[in-house]
Design a protein around this motif. Structure first.
Motif, PDB file in Angstrom:
ATOM      1  N   ASN A  43       0.848  -1.188   0.000  1.00 35.67           N
ATOM      2  CA  ASN A  43       0.000   0.000   0.000  1.00 35.67           C
ATOM      3  C   ASN A  43       0.886   1.242   0.000  1.00 35.67           C
ATOM      4  OD1 ASN A  43      -1.826   2.038   0.425  1.00 35.67           O
ATOM      5  ND2 ASN A  43      -2.809   1.107   2.213  1.00 35.67           N
ATOM      6  N   VAL A  44       0.923   1.956  -1.141  1.00 38.64           N
ATOM      7  CA  VAL A  44       1.751   3.159  -1.244  1.00 38.64           C
ATOM      8  C   VAL A  44       0.952   4.422  -0.966  1.00 38.64           C
ATOM      9  CG1 VAL A  44       3.306   2.048  -2.897  1.00 38.64           C
ATOM     10  CG2 VAL A  44       1.365   3.383  -3.750  1.00 38.64           C
ATOM     11  N   ARG A  45      -0.295   4.309  -0.567  1.00 38.41           N
ATOM     12  CA  ARG A  45      -1.128   5.482  -0.310  1.00 38.41           C
ATOM     13  C   ARG A  45      -0.534   6.417   0.742  1.00 38.41           C
ATOM     14  NH1 ARG A  45      -6.959   4.210  -1.984  1.00 38.41           N
ATOM     15  NH2 ARG A  45      -6.766   2.221  -3.081  1.00 38.41           N
ATOM     16  N   PRO A  46       0.036   5.912   1.844  1.00 36.76           N
ATOM     17  CA  PRO A  46       0.601   6.835   2.836  1.00 36.76           C
ATOM     18  C   PRO A  46       1.738   7.692   2.295  1.00 36.76           C
ATOM     19  CG  PRO A  46       0.273   4.677   3.813  1.00 36.76           C
ATOM     20  CD  PRO A  46       0.051   4.520   2.341  1.00 36.76           C
ATOM     21  N   ALA A  47       2.416   7.226   1.259  1.00 33.71           N
ATOM     22  CA  ALA A  47       3.491   8.004   0.638  1.00 33.71           C
ATOM     23  C   ALA A  47       2.947   8.981  -0.385  1.00 33.71           C
ATOM     24  CB  ALA A  47       4.505   7.077  -0.025  1.00 33.71           C
ATOM     25  N   CYS A  48       1.634   8.911  -0.621  1.00 38.15           N
ATOM     26  CA  CYS A  48       0.950   9.753  -1.602  1.00 38.15           C
ATOM     27  C   CYS A  48       1.665   9.643  -2.954  1.00 38.15           C
ATOM     28  CB  CYS A  48       0.863  11.197  -1.123  1.00 38.15           C
ATOM     29  SG  CYS A  48      -0.305  12.194  -2.073  1.00 38.15           S
ATOM     30  N   CYS A  49       2.149  10.743  -3.497  1.00 39.89           N
ATOM     31  CA  CYS A  49       2.783  10.704  -4.817  1.00 39.89           C
ATOM     32  C   CYS A  49       4.276  11.001  -4.735  1.00 39.89           C
ATOM     33  CB  CYS A  49       2.091  11.695  -5.752  1.00 39.89           C
ATOM     34  SG  CYS A  49       0.375  11.242  -6.130  1.00 39.89           S
ATOM     35  N   SER A  50       4.885  10.701  -3.600  1.00 34.99           N
ATOM     36  CA  SER A  50       6.305  10.964  -3.430  1.00 34.99           C
ATOM     37  C   SER A  50       7.140  10.080  -4.356  1.00 34.99           C
ATOM     38  CB  SER A  50       6.729  10.709  -1.979  1.00 34.99           C
ATOM     39  OG  SER A  50       8.137  10.830  -1.839  1.00 34.99           O
ATOM     40  N   THR A  51       8.150  10.680  -4.966  1.00 34.58           N
ATOM     41  CA  THR A  51       9.101   9.918  -5.768  1.00 34.58           C
ATOM     42  C   THR A  51      10.488   9.970  -5.139  1.00 34.58           C
ATOM     43  OG1 THR A  51       9.380  11.861  -7.205  1.00 34.58           O
ATOM     44  CG2 THR A  51       7.837  10.158  -7.938  1.00 34.58           C
ATOM     45  N   ASP A 147     -12.101  14.230 -11.049  1.00 40.22           N
ATOM     46  CA  ASP A 147     -11.560  13.002 -10.461  1.00 40.22           C
ATOM     47  C   ASP A 147     -10.694  12.263 -11.477  1.00 40.22           C
ATOM     48  OD1 ASP A 147     -11.986  10.665  -8.246  1.00 40.22           O
ATOM     49  OD2 ASP A 147     -12.120   9.811 -10.247  1.00 40.22           O
ATOM     50  N   PHE A 148     -11.193  12.085 -12.689  1.00 39.41           N
ATOM     51  CA  PHE A 148     -10.439  11.374 -13.723  1.00 39.41           C
ATOM     52  C   PHE A 148      -9.111  12.068 -14.013  1.00 39.41           C
ATOM     53  CE2 PHE A 148     -14.675   9.705 -15.565  1.00 39.41           C
ATOM     54  CZ  PHE A 148     -14.605   8.593 -14.745  1.00 39.41           C
ATOM     55  N   ARG A 149      -9.129  13.409 -14.070  1.00 40.05           N
ATOM     56  CA  ARG A 149      -7.911  14.142 -14.421  1.00 40.05           C
ATOM     57  C   ARG A 149      -6.882  14.120 -13.291  1.00 40.05           C
ATOM     58  NH1 ARG A 149     -11.076  19.082 -17.587  1.00 40.05           N
ATOM     59  NH2 ARG A 149     -11.106  18.021 -19.638  1.00 40.05           N
ATOM     60  N   VAL A 150      -7.361  14.227 -12.057  1.00 38.98           N
ATOM     61  CA  VAL A 150      -6.443  14.149 -10.907  1.00 38.98           C
ATOM     62  C   VAL A 150      -5.768  12.784 -10.864  1.00 38.98           C
ATOM     63  CG1 VAL A 150      -6.328  14.047  -8.386  1.00 38.98           C
ATOM     64  CG2 VAL A 150      -7.585  15.891  -9.500  1.00 38.98           C
ATOM     65  N   LYS A 151      -6.557  11.717 -11.048  1.00 42.76           N
ATOM     66  CA  LYS A 151      -5.993  10.374 -10.986  1.00 42.76           C
ATOM     67  C   LYS A 151      -5.064  10.102 -12.172  1.00 42.76           C
ATOM     68  CE  LYS A 151      -8.499   9.894  -7.388  1.00 42.76           C
ATOM     69  NZ  LYS A 151      -9.752   9.142  -7.487  1.00 42.76           N
ATOM     70  N   ALA A 152      -5.397  10.676 -13.338  1.00 41.60           N
ATOM     71  CA  ALA A 152      -4.499  10.519 -14.486  1.00 41.60           C
ATOM     72  C   ALA A 152      -3.133  11.117 -14.169  1.00 41.60           C
ATOM     73  CB  ALA A 152      -5.099  11.190 -15.719  1.00 41.60           C
ATOM     74  N   ALA A 153      -3.126  12.273 -13.498  1.00 39.06           N
ATOM     75  CA  ALA A 153      -1.861  12.904 -13.112  1.00 39.06           C
ATOM     76  C   ALA A 153      -1.125  12.044 -12.086  1.00 39.06           C
ATOM     77  CB  ALA A 153      -2.120  14.296 -12.548  1.00 39.06           C
ATOM     78  N   GLY A 183      -4.843   1.300 -13.928  1.00 38.71           N
ATOM     79  CA  GLY A 183      -3.764   0.414 -13.506  1.00 38.71           C
ATOM     80  C   GLY A 183      -2.837   0.082 -14.659  1.00 38.71           C
ATOM     81  N   ALA A 184      -3.391  -0.032 -15.871  1.00 36.17           N
ATOM     82  CA  ALA A 184      -2.559  -0.284 -17.050  1.00 36.17           C
ATOM     83  C   ALA A 184      -1.655   0.910 -17.335  1.00 36.17           C
ATOM     84  CB  ALA A 184      -3.455  -0.576 -18.257  1.00 36.17           C
ATOM     85  N   ARG A 185      -2.164   2.076 -17.112  1.00 38.76           N
ATOM     86  CA  ARG A 185      -1.370   3.304 -17.309  1.00 38.76           C
ATOM     87  C   ARG A 185      -0.196   3.333 -16.323  1.00 38.76           C
ATOM     88  NH1 ARG A 185      -3.924   8.824 -19.070  1.00 38.76           N
ATOM     89  NH2 ARG A 185      -2.471  10.389 -18.281  1.00 38.76           N
ATOM     90  N   ILE A 186      -0.441   2.886 -15.093  1.00 36.19           N
ATOM     91  CA  ILE A 186       0.621   2.818 -14.082  1.00 36.19           C
ATOM     92  C   ILE A 186       1.662   1.776 -14.473  1.00 36.19           C
ATOM     93  CG2 ILE A 186       1.090   2.135 -11.688  1.00 36.19           C
ATOM     94  CD1 ILE A 186      -1.654   3.425 -10.994  1.00 36.19           C
ATOM     95  N   VAL A 187       1.203   0.615 -14.908  1.00 30.55           N
ATOM     96  CA  VAL A 187       2.114  -0.456 -15.309  1.00 30.55           C
ATOM     97  C   VAL A 187       2.992  -0.004 -16.478  1.00 30.55           C
ATOM     98  CG1 VAL A 187       2.247  -2.746 -16.372  1.00 30.55           C
ATOM     99  CG2 VAL A 187       0.711  -2.342 -14.435  1.00 30.55           C
ATOM    100  N   GLY A 188       2.386   0.629 -17.482  1.00 29.69           N
ATOM    101  CA  GLY A 188       3.156   1.107 -18.623  1.00 29.69           C
ATOM    102  C   GLY A 188       4.236   2.098 -18.205  1.00 29.69           C
ATOM    103  N   GLY A 189       3.872   3.027 -17.309  1.00 30.71           N
ATOM    104  CA  GLY A 189       4.848   3.994 -16.820  1.00 30.71           C
ATOM    105  C   GLY A 189       5.961   3.333 -16.033  1.00 30.71           C
ATOM    106  N   ALA A 190       5.587   2.351 -15.195  1.00 34.34           N
ATOM    107  CA  ALA A 190       6.580   1.655 -14.373  1.00 34.34           C
ATOM    108  C   ALA A 190       7.602   0.928 -15.241  1.00 34.34           C
ATOM    109  CB  ALA A 190       5.878   0.673 -13.441  1.00 34.34           C
TER     110      ALA A 190
END
Length: 323
Positions: A43-51, A147-153, A183-190
């Motif tokens: 669960n990476v939610r507590p890290a929010c969007c930290s890189t 919502d869609f645009r925030v999650k896309a970012a 989830g596919a968008r995340i996998v492709g980026g990863a």
């Protein structure tokens, strides 16, 4: 790239059914988890969007669904990332499930376990699985398009986070990835980052593209740009990390048809509508597409995609390196 209609998928299922006569899978125990399998939540939610790697390592929550009594009942217990950075048991495949949008932490666990159960129900052998639930900040927020645009970012930094985790794993471990919708968008980026690329400047300083073996990937209603896996696409290096990609598409899926409304400055086609476009010639043979419109209809419901036995039979063979 092979685009196979439903009747071809049915033929594959027939072959799978014949193999069941000769190989009975391990029966799932309590809570629908096979005794030989491991279930882990990252669960990476507590890290929010930290890189920042240190922040991600410190804040992510890792839990394991372990056997808690002699009857085989299971419960969630705290664990750590070392559960993934150590090699699993012999012949065990690690399968990551990356959920889509509008999913809170409880839903992420429940929906992923439901996909897991549908997979093992179609198992054609006893090969054990380490099933990893990757939970990212996708809880619904007010405003449909907002919502869609925030999650896309968010898929950009979360893709980096998944790449960092994959990069920690032993290079010899066979890994498969399931990406549904965003989830596919995340996998492709990863996979792009894991290959040495970057997402708007976010990269892995210790990326080693040739260190790890290529992965198996399953995309279900992929909410990502159809051109992003091409030579000039945003995730252009992703295909170099993929051994084989199976895609469950649907030209009637409303989320795929209206995907172009999400970006503000372009008019993209969703990859999950009819498959990827603008691929390099050598990458086309790595991809196998199925149009699920006859089974799913005008729906974006994950479980309509996974409810068909022949679909899950093919998914099992693919994800478990059984074909």
């Amino acid at each position: 790239m092979r685009v196979l209609p439903a009747h071809r998928l049915a033929a594959l299922a027939t072959a799978t059914c014949l193999s069941l006569v000769f190989c009975a899978p391990v029966v799932a125990g309590c809570y629908g988890v096979r005794p030989t399998d491991e279930v882990i939540e990252v669960n990476v939610r507590p890290a929010c969007c930290s890189t920042d790697a240190a922040t991600l390592a410190a804040k992510m929550i890792v839990r394991e669904y372990v056997v808690s009594d002699e009857e085989g009942n299971r419960q969630w217990v705290d664990s750590d990332l070392s559960r993934l950075t150590t090699a699993p048991g012999e012949d065990m495949v690690t399968v990551f499930h990356v959920h889509g949008n509008k999913v809170d932490p409880g839903m992420a666990r429940d929906r992923a376990l439901r996909v897991y159960r549908q997979l093992i129900h179609r198992a054609t052998d006893d090969r054990p699985m380490r099933f990893v639930i990757f939970s990212w900040p996708a809880t619904e927020i007010d405003g449909l398009l907002y919502d869609f645009r925030v999650k896309a970012a968010r898929t950009q930094p979360v893709g980096w986070q998944l790449a960092w985790i994959l990069n920690q794993m032993p290079p010899e471990v066979p890994i498969s990835l399931i990406g549904y919708s965003y989830g596919a968008r995340i996998v492709g980026g990863a996979l792009h980052v894991r290959a040495g690329g970057d997402l708007s400047g976010r990269s892995l300083p210790d990326a080693a593209p040739d260190k790890h073996r290529p992965l198996r990937v399953l995309f279900i209603a992929a909410a990502t740009h159809s051109c992003w896996f091409g030579p000039h696409g945003y995730h252009r290096l992703a295909m170099s990390q993929i051994e084989h990609l199976v895609m469950l598409n649907n030209h009637l899926d409303p989320a795929m048809r209206f995907y172009a409304l999400v970006p503000k400055n372009c008019n993209p086609q969703a990859m999950g509508l009819r498959g990827p476009t603008s691929l390099a010639r050598g990458d086309r043979k790595k991809i196998e597409c199925y149009d699920c419109a006859n089974c799913v209809g005008r729906s974006h419901d994950l479980f309509k995609y996974t409810a068909t036995g022949r679909t899950m039979s093919r998914a099992w063979q693919h994800l478990m390196y059984a074909d």
